[in-house]
Design a protein around this motif. Structure first.
Motif, mmCIF file in Angstrom:
data_model
loop_
_atom_site.group_PDB
_atom_site.id
_atom_site.type_symbol
_atom_site.label_atom_id
_atom_site.label_comp_id
_atom_site.label_asym_id
_atom_site.label_seq_id
_atom_site.Cartn_x
_atom_site.Cartn_y
_atom_site.Cartn_z
ATOM 1 N N UNK A 90 -47.820 30.676 17.742
ATOM 2 C CA UNK A 90 -49.074 30.688 16.985
ATOM 3 C C UNK A 90 -48.859 31.140 15.543
ATOM 4 N N UNK A 91 -48.019 32.144 15.351
ATOM 5 C CA UNK A 91 -47.717 32.626 14.002
ATOM 6 C C UNK A 91 -46.966 31.549 13.215
ATOM 7 N N UNK A 92 -46.001 30.902 13.859
ATOM 8 C CA UNK A 92 -45.225 29.852 13.192
ATOM 9 C C UNK A 92 -46.116 28.669 12.822
ATOM 10 N N UNK A 93 -46.970 28.243 13.741
ATOM 11 C CA UNK A 93 -47.864 27.126 13.439
ATOM 12 C C UNK A 93 -48.847 27.483 12.325
ATOM 13 N N UNK A 125 -35.287 30.402 14.411
ATOM 14 C CA UNK A 125 -36.742 30.357 14.491
ATOM 15 C C UNK A 125 -37.232 28.967 14.862
ATOM 16 N N UNK A 126 -36.634 27.944 14.258
ATOM 17 C CA UNK A 126 -37.006 26.567 14.588
ATOM 18 C C UNK A 126 -36.671 26.263 16.042
ATOM 19 N N UNK A 127 -35.503 26.704 16.482
ATOM 20 C CA UNK A 127 -35.090 26.491 17.880
ATOM 21 C C UNK A 127 -36.063 27.167 18.838
ATOM 22 N N UNK A 128 -36.491 28.366 18.490
ATOM 23 C CA UNK A 128 -37.444 29.102 19.332
ATOM 24 C C UNK A 128 -38.784 28.360 19.416
ATOM 25 N N UNK A 129 -39.233 27.820 18.288
ATOM 26 C CA UNK A 129 -40.496 27.079 18.267
ATOM 27 C C UNK A 129 -40.381 25.783 19.073
ATOM 28 N N UNK A 130 -39.312 25.044 18.871
ATOM 29 C CA UNK A 130 -39.126 23.804 19.637
ATOM 30 C C UNK A 130 -38.937 24.097 21.121
ATOM 31 N N UNK A 131 -38.238 25.180 21.419
ATOM 32 C CA UNK A 131 -38.054 25.564 22.821
ATOM 33 C C UNK A 131 -39.386 25.859 23.494
ATOM 34 N N UNK A 132 -40.274 26.542 22.765
ATOM 35 C CA UNK A 132 -41.596 26.828 23.304
ATOM 36 C C UNK A 132 -42.339 25.529 23.596
ATOM 37 N N UNK A 133 -42.283 24.585 22.658
ATOM 38 C CA UNK A 133 -42.998 23.320 22.828
ATOM 39 C C UNK A 133 -42.421 22.465 23.961
ATOM 40 N N UNK A 134 -41.109 22.528 24.119
ATOM 41 C CA UNK A 134 -40.453 21.639 25.088
ATOM 42 C C UNK A 134 -40.159 22.304 26.428
#
Length: 112
Positions: A9-12, A81-90
């Protein structure tokens, strides 16, 4: 609230503003070399004070990191950070069916 969900949520929220999204994409393209704040401002035609506050938000969101190099500060996309965000989405991609997820993951990983 789940820690990963909070991070997402913070990243988005950080990426929901056009200048910050442009900065993040520019830094991804810059790769390991990163860019000095002045270079980012010039490339995106953004005033220094506006850029500074937007870089701070991206730093706090874990999407950008910085490194002092002499008198200037260089900025980089934070790939963890990008990996963490993509991991959450996928995480639950396609109900765990690898045959459905693999084309998406390959495209994201630039496997052409």
């Amino acid at each position: 609230m789940d820690k990963n969900r909070s991070y997402a949520l913070i990243a988005f929220a950080a990426l929901s503003q056009p200048i910050r999204l442009d900065v993040f994409r520019l830094l991804i393209r810059a790769g390991h070399d990163g860019m000095a704040a002045g270079e980012i401002g010039t490339a995106l035609d953004v005033r220094q004070n506006t850029l500074s506050s937007n870089l701070s938000i991206l730093l706090n969101a874990g999407l950008v990191r910085n490194e002092r190099q002499g008198r200037s500060i260089r900025y980089f996309a934070d790939m963890d950070g990008l990996r963490r965000l993509l991991g959450f989405l996928l995480r639950d991609c396609c109900g765990g069916r690898e045959d459905l997820c693999k084309p998406l993951i390959d495209e994201i990983a630039c496997a052409c």
